[in-house]
Write a protein that holds these residues in place. Structure first.
Motif, mmCIF file in Angstrom:
data_model
loop_
_atom_site.group_PDB
_atom_site.id
_atom_site.type_symbol
_atom_site.label_atom_id
_atom_site.label_comp_id
_atom_site.label_asym_id
_atom_site.label_seq_id
_atom_site.Cartn_x
_atom_site.Cartn_y
_atom_site.Cartn_z
ATOM 1 N N HIS A 23 0.932 -1.173 -0.013
ATOM 2 C CA HIS A 23 -0.169 0.058 0.245
ATOM 3 C C HIS A 23 0.654 1.283 -0.219
ATOM 4 O O HIS A 23 0.425 2.032 -0.766
ATOM 5 C CB HIS A 23 -0.840 -0.266 1.268
ATOM 6 C CG HIS A 23 -2.000 0.993 1.399
ATOM 7 N ND1 HIS A 23 -1.605 2.284 1.953
ATOM 8 C CD2 HIS A 23 -3.350 1.160 1.173
ATOM 9 C CE1 HIS A 23 -2.476 2.994 1.762
ATOM 10 N NE2 HIS A 23 -3.618 2.249 1.311
ATOM 11 N N ALA A 160 -5.666 -4.242 1.241
ATOM 12 C CA ALA A 160 -5.506 -4.746 0.039
ATOM 13 C C ALA A 160 -6.328 -4.363 -1.223
ATOM 14 O O ALA A 160 -5.985 -4.447 -2.400
ATOM 15 C CB ALA A 160 -5.788 -6.617 0.239
ATOM 16 N N ALA A 161 -7.668 -4.157 -0.806
ATOM 17 C CA ALA A 161 -8.590 -3.429 -1.806
ATOM 18 C C ALA A 161 -7.949 -2.384 -2.127
ATOM 19 O O ALA A 161 -8.290 -2.157 -3.534
ATOM 20 C CB ALA A 161 -9.905 -3.238 -1.112
ATOM 21 N N VAL A 163 -4.883 -1.453 -2.471
ATOM 22 C CA VAL A 163 -3.715 -1.837 -3.397
ATOM 23 C C VAL A 163 -3.929 -2.261 -4.660
ATOM 24 O O VAL A 163 -3.715 -1.856 -5.786
ATOM 25 C CB VAL A 163 -2.907 -2.995 -2.651
ATOM 26 C CG1 VAL A 163 -1.811 -3.696 -3.688
ATOM 27 C CG2 VAL A 163 -2.350 -2.375 -1.510
ATOM 28 N N ARG A 164 -5.403 -2.971 -4.883
ATOM 29 C CA ARG A 164 -5.812 -3.600 -6.371
ATOM 30 C C ARG A 164 -6.203 -2.360 -6.626
ATOM 31 O O ARG A 164 -6.068 -2.184 -8.135
ATOM 32 C CB ARG A 164 -6.900 -4.857 -5.752
ATOM 33 C CG ARG A 164 -6.330 -5.893 -5.321
ATOM 34 C CD ARG A 164 -7.390 -7.096 -5.423
ATOM 35 N NE ARG A 164 -7.070 -8.287 -4.912
ATOM 36 C CZ ARG A 164 -7.126 -8.709 -3.667
ATOM 37 N NH1 ARG A 164 -7.783 -8.041 -2.767
ATOM 38 N NH2 ARG A 164 -6.766 -9.990 -3.425
ATOM 39 N N ALA A 165 -6.924 -1.392 -6.302
ATOM 40 C CA ALA A 165 -7.581 -0.206 -6.936
ATOM 41 C C ALA A 165 -6.426 0.577 -7.476
ATOM 42 O O ALA A 165 -6.628 1.230 -8.473
ATOM 43 C CB ALA A 165 -8.273 0.450 -5.856
ATOM 44 N N GLY A 168 -2.039 -2.493 -8.210
ATOM 45 C CA GLY A 168 -1.222 -3.527 -7.816
ATOM 46 C C GLY A 168 -1.898 -5.062 -7.747
ATOM 47 O O GLY A 168 -2.999 -5.101 -7.962
ATOM 48 N N ARG A 169 -0.994 -5.813 -8.264
ATOM 49 C CA ARG A 169 -1.463 -7.221 -8.386
ATOM 50 C C ARG A 169 -1.302 -8.139 -7.050
ATOM 51 O O ARG A 169 -0.332 -8.205 -6.595
ATOM 52 C CB ARG A 169 -0.781 -7.908 -9.412
ATOM 53 C CG ARG A 169 -1.129 -9.363 -9.882
ATOM 54 C CD ARG A 169 -0.354 -10.124 -10.723
ATOM 55 N NE ARG A 169 -0.489 -11.467 -10.917
ATOM 56 C CZ ARG A 169 0.366 -12.430 -11.642
ATOM 57 N NH1 ARG A 169 1.364 -12.084 -12.059
ATOM 58 N NH2 ARG A 169 -0.347 -13.846 -11.368
ATOM 59 N N ILE A 170 -2.177 -8.936 -6.660
ATOM 60 C CA ILE A 170 -2.101 -9.835 -5.459
ATOM 61 C C ILE A 170 -2.147 -11.046 -5.925
ATOM 62 O O ILE A 170 -3.267 -11.633 -6.475
ATOM 63 C CB ILE A 170 -2.980 -9.482 -4.310
ATOM 64 C CG1 ILE A 170 -2.822 -8.153 -3.797
ATOM 65 C CG2 ILE A 170 -2.950 -10.571 -3.440
ATOM 66 C CD1 ILE A 170 -3.617 -7.620 -3.072
#
Length: 397
Positions: A23, A160-161, A163-165, A168-170
């Motif tokens: 993040h 994490a949400a 990060v994706r927004a 970023g790739r998880i």
């Protein structure tokens, strides 16, 4: 190898510290190509999701330590983040209770440390303790009003949400078995494939020493897993206390002792103890992983720790095997608890770094190579301190 996906940053480990680092990286480097890798099927599957859920104040730690500085900042950040994103939390305060003269002396020393750390704290006598918590007994206590409770897995999910927004790739269910750092990049490989990254951050928790060795770091420590076994009180007992109730800790040990902890979902838990674990990621009682056990018993540092704490280790093992011993720890400050009150709850496992000479690593331990940062020791209060740890890491890249 040239066809492997290439990233600006890769974070290895999906606990709260790893997700907070991802993040922070994307906040500091908008648009960066970032990959977060986690071998489990969910984020926060280990230490993040198996703890007391306490927002710590930083009262325990030496004033010049990373723990003291980052915990204070982390407590403020955690409350602000939770309030901004609708994450349930409660600032219920904490009482650290002395039950005999030796603990009373340690309590006074802890009071002085808390003042040096800039933590708001009140020293109260036995009558003041009874006034605050009528069912708790002791010779006195420290009241820390800023301590709170939260669900750290929920914090991790929101981070994490975001990060994706931010692009970023998880990657879950993705185990890394080899790390190769060169002058040009870091290459990660495992059953799911090969990845290349310009910079790597490893927040591997219970596997921190193994990941460090895979990366070629000269490590002089081993992660020794300690099981923290919890009980849950019946719902009818949930109003037994209003605040968190802790014993006065033994400064020679990194563990805080068996405490009464209200949770944000309305439960009241008792724990944890600290007994040697024979599986780093085995939460059921009696869990055994032969590789994990061999790693521990073959390490000279473990034998030195065991020899130095024979009586403590024997007491913890006895209390793990016999519930009456565990109950006795709780009844020192809450005498009305009974065996029927102690209902099993899932255990946690603390990743404790131990040096070869038998020294327990008390502070956060972070090491660097030209292209990577390794978080080697980040037990409690790492969840509280997650974002300041992340900021500390990102500033060093």
């Amino acid at each position: 190898m040239s066809s492997a996906p290439t990233y600006d940053f890769c974070v290895l480990g999906g606990g709260i510290v790893g997700v907070a680092t991802a993040h922070r990286l994307l906040r500091t480097h908008p648009g960066a190509r970032l990959l977060l890798v986690e071998k489990a099927a969910t984020l926060g599957a280990h230490q993040t999701g198996h703890n007391s859920g306490v927002i710590h104040s930083g009262i325990y730690y030496p004033p010049d330590s990373l723990k003291a500085r980052l915990c204070r900042a982390g407590a403020a950040w955690t409350k602000e983040f939770a309030a901004a994103h609708g994450i349930p939390f409660e600032v219920c305060g904490k009482l650290l209770v002395a039950t005999d003269s030796a603990e009373h002396e340690r309590m006074l020393a802890l009071y002085e440390r808390s003042i040096a750390n800039g933590v708001e704290v009140e020293l109260i006598d036995a009558a003041g303790l009874r006034a605050r918590e009528p069912r708790i007994t002791g010779t006195g206590a420290l009241f820390v009003p800023g301590t709170g409770i939260i669900d750290y897995r929920r914090v991790t999910e929101i981070l994490a949400a975001q990060v994706r927004a931010a692009g970023g790739r998880i990657a879950l269910n993705t185990e890394i078995t080899a790390i190769d750092e060169s002058d040009a990049a870091v290459t990660l490989s495992g059953p799911a494939g090969v990845f290349r990254t310009e910079r790597l951050v490893v927040c591997a928790g219970l596997q921190a020493d193994r990941m460090a060795r895979k990366a070629g770091l000269a490590t002089d420590f081993r992660i020794v897993p300690f099981r923290g076994e919890y009980y849950q009180l019946p719902r009818a007992r949930k109003d037994l206390v209003r605040t968190l109730i802790y014993p006065i800790p033994d400064p020679s040990l990194p563990f805080l002792g068996v405490h009464l902890s209200p949770t944000v979902d309305g439960e009241l838990t008792v724990g944890p103890n600290a007994v040697l674990g024979l599986a780093r990621e085995g939460y059921r009682k009696g869990s055994l992983d032969l590789r994990d056990a061999a790693d521990t018993f073959a390490f000279p540092g473990f034998h030195r720790v065991a020899a130095a704490h024979v009586r403590t280790g024997a007491r913890e093992l006895r209390n793990s095997l016999f519930k009456r011993g565990y109950l006795a720890e709780c009844r020192r400050y809450c005498p009305e608890l009974t065996l029927a009150d102690l209902r099993p709850r899932e255990a946690g496992i603390r990743a404790q770094a131990v040096l070869r000479d038998g020294t327990l690593v008390h502070d956060f331990l972070i090491e660097r190579t030209p292209r990577s940062v390794h978080v080697l020791n980040a037990p409690s209060p790492a969840a509280t301190s997650a974002m300041p740890i992340a900021e500390h890491i990102v500033a060093s890249l």
